[in-house]
Motif scaffolding. Structure first.
Motif, PDB file in Angstrom:
ATOM      1  N   ASN A  95      33.681   7.438  43.598  1.00 52.63           N
ATOM      2  CA  ASN A  95      33.016   7.502  42.296  1.00 52.63           C
ATOM      3  C   ASN A  95      31.615   8.084  42.361  1.00 52.63           C
ATOM      4  N   GLY A  96      31.348   8.958  41.413  1.00 53.60           N
ATOM      5  CA  GLY A  96      29.973   9.400  41.204  1.00 53.60           C
ATOM      6  C   GLY A  96      29.401  10.393  42.202  1.00 53.60           C
ATOM      7  N   VAL A  97      30.245  10.983  43.032  1.00 54.31           N
ATOM      8  CA  VAL A  97      29.731  11.887  44.069  1.00 54.31           C
ATOM      9  C   VAL A  97      29.421  13.291  43.555  1.00 54.31           C
ATOM     10  N   GLY A  98      30.005  13.628  42.392  1.00 50.57           N
ATOM     11  CA  GLY A  98      29.723  14.955  41.830  1.00 50.57           C
ATOM     12  C   GLY A  98      30.946  15.844  41.652  1.00 50.57           C
ATOM     13  N   LYS A  99      32.118  15.235  41.518  1.00 46.82           N
ATOM     14  CA  LYS A  99      33.347  16.023  41.360  1.00 46.82           C
ATOM     15  C   LYS A  99      33.302  16.881  40.093  1.00 46.82           C
ATOM     16  N   THR A 100      33.031  16.234  38.967  1.00 53.06           N
ATOM     17  CA  THR A 100      33.062  16.933  37.688  1.00 53.06           C
ATOM     18  C   THR A 100      31.979  18.017  37.620  1.00 53.06           C
ATOM     19  N   THR A 101      30.788  17.658  38.092  1.00 55.78           N
ATOM     20  CA  THR A 101      29.679  18.616  38.109  1.00 55.78           C
ATOM     21  C   THR A 101      30.015  19.830  38.985  1.00 55.78           C
ATOM     22  N   ARG A 126      38.559   7.407  31.842  1.00 58.90           N
ATOM     23  CA  ARG A 126      37.595   7.139  30.768  1.00 58.90           C
ATOM     24  C   ARG A 126      37.610   8.333  29.821  1.00 58.90           C
ATOM     25  N   ALA A 127      37.422   8.070  28.537  1.00 62.00           N
ATOM     26  CA  ALA A 127      37.370   9.170  27.567  1.00 62.00           C
ATOM     27  C   ALA A 127      36.200  10.078  27.889  1.00 62.00           C
ATOM     28  N   ALA A 128      35.113   9.475  28.343  1.00 64.72           N
ATOM     29  CA  ALA A 128      33.896  10.240  28.608  1.00 64.72           C
ATOM     30  C   ALA A 128      34.097  11.287  29.702  1.00 64.72           C
ATOM     31  N   ALA A 129      35.062  11.041  30.580  1.00 65.89           N
ATOM     32  CA  ALA A 129      35.280  11.969  31.698  1.00 65.89           C
ATOM     33  C   ALA A 129      35.723  13.336  31.195  1.00 65.89           C
ATOM     34  N   ALA A 130      36.706  13.324  30.284  1.00 69.94           N
ATOM     35  CA  ALA A 130      37.191  14.603  29.734  1.00 69.94           C
ATOM     36  C   ALA A 130      36.116  15.250  28.859  1.00 69.94           C
ATOM     37  N   ASP A 131      35.358  14.421  28.160  1.00 71.82           N
ATOM     38  CA  ASP A 131      34.258  14.961  27.337  1.00 71.82           C
ATOM     39  C   ASP A 131      33.230  15.664  28.215  1.00 71.82           C
ATOM     40  N   GLN A 132      32.916  15.042  29.331  1.00 69.27           N
ATOM     41  CA  GLN A 132      31.952  15.620  30.268  1.00 69.27           C
ATOM     42  C   GLN A 132      32.456  16.973  30.792  1.00 69.27           C
ATOM     43  N   LEU A 133      33.746  17.016  31.108  1.00 69.72           N
ATOM     44  CA  LEU A 133      34.310  18.273  31.608  1.00 69.72           C
ATOM     45  C   LEU A 133      34.345  19.321  30.497  1.00 69.72           C
ATOM     46  N   GLU A 134      34.579  18.858  29.275  1.00 63.84           N
ATOM     47  CA  GLU A 134      34.620  19.786  28.147  1.00 63.84           C
ATOM     48  C   GLU A 134      33.241  20.431  27.926  1.00 63.84           C
TER      49      GLU A 134
END
Ligand SMILES: Nc1nc2c(ncn2[C@@H]2O[C@H](COP(=O)(O)OP(=O)(O)OP(=O)(O)O)[C@@H](O)[C@H]2O)c(=O)[nH]1
Ligand SMILES: [Mg+2]
Length: 286
Positions: A95-101, A126-134
């Motif tokens: 968690n939180g290592v920077g995958k999405t970024t 989490r819903a926020a995960a897809a939002d962040q990627l969007e």
């Protein structure tokens, strides 16, 4: 005191290449998170080099150590294999290592190279995960496939693979939920995702990148082994190198698992992803 300072201390003043020196050296490398086996081996090689090449000065010894560590990091191609259309790159890690970024930055980079990129939001936890990627997909100017929160990550991946084939996408970048390497059910989900890619695009070039942040200590090696067993790693991305931590454990991971570091993350911006340069990295370390 950080690894760098400790090493400086070990090297401070006129160096006397006696047992004390080698002991201090080994200890410094271990404390710098390079791990016991790397430290022991590096010091052994350093002893040999000092004898063989008659090294004397601090600079000569440092250079030799740099050479040894750089060699340990050279375990394979640091470029991504994107030789097929589509090719698929999956980001995994705790968690939180920077995958999405990292997906955002890599997507931007690949698009700048003229590639057609598709983000796959397989973190449905989490819903926020897809939002962040969007948000990243808008910034980077690439497409995204997503579903609602709680849907099956595999179903999203399946959708993305269909879309990639229909749209002649060059690279699919797959975001996954952060997970602890010792949570077996979550790890099984990763092997399922791998199987979907294999089934939907058997011929595709596939990369599975372990995202590791530079503050990770000795635990990184255990993490990497677990992810390697479950999903098969093809590379490592070392993130958050813009901070003070240097992530020395990647030397141990690269050497033991024979998996090369491919990129480094040096910030939160779109352009803050750089190809890994072993020599430059070791120069920062030593
Ligand atoms: N300074 C710095 N911050 C980074 C870097 N990469 C990511 N971050 C930050 O680290 C935090 C977590 O990044 P995410 O990309 O959300 O991490 P993640 O692995 O997707 O997290 P989960 O999906 O929750 O497991 C964010 O605040 C990012 O901006 C980097 O290279 N440098
Ligand atoms: Mg994420």
């Amino acid at each position: 005191m950080g690894f760098f300072d400790k090493l400086k201390k070990a090297f401070s003043g006129s160096i006397k290449l006696d047992e004390d020196f080698f002991e201090a050296m080994e200890e410094t490398l271990i404390l710098g998170d390079l791990g016991v086996s790397v430290a022991t081996d590096a010091v052994e090689q350093l002893r040999t080099a000092i004898k063989k090449e008659h090294l004397q000065t601090e600079e000569e010894v440092k250079d030799a150590l740099r050479r040894i560590l750089t060699e340990m990091l050279r375990v394979g191609d640091t470029a991504l294999d994107l030789s097929t259309r589509p090719s698929v790159v999956m980001m995994i890690g705790v968690n939180g290592v920077g995958k999405t970024t990292t997906i955002g930055k890599l997507g931007y980079r690949l698009r700048s190279e003229g590639k057609k990129v598709l983000f796959c939001a397989s973190d449905t936890f989490r819903a926020a995960a897809a939002d962040q990627l969007e948000i990243w997909s808008q910034r980077a100017g690439v497409d995204i496939v997503r579903q609602s929160e709680g849907s099956d990550p595999g179903a999203v991946l399946f959708d993305a693979m269909q879309a990639a084939k229909a749209r002649h996408t060059d690279v699919v970048l797959v975001d996954t939920a952060g997970r602890l390497h010792n949570k077996q059910n979550l790890m099984n989900e990763l092997s399922k995702l791998r199987k979907i890619v294999d089934r939907e695009a058997p011929e595709a070039a596939k990369e599975t990148l372990l995202i590791l942040d530079a503050t990770t200590g000795q635990n990184g090696l255990i993490q990497a082994k677990q992810f390697q067993e479950t999903a098969g790693l093809t590379g490592i991305v070392l993130t958050k190198l813009d901070g003070t931590a240097k992530g020395g454990i990647v030397v141990a991971i690269a050497r033991e698992l024979q998996v090369p570091v491919k990129f480094i993350g040096v910030g939160e911006g779109m352009e803050d992803l750089q190809p890994f340069d072993a020599e430059a990295y070791v120069r920062e370390l030593v």
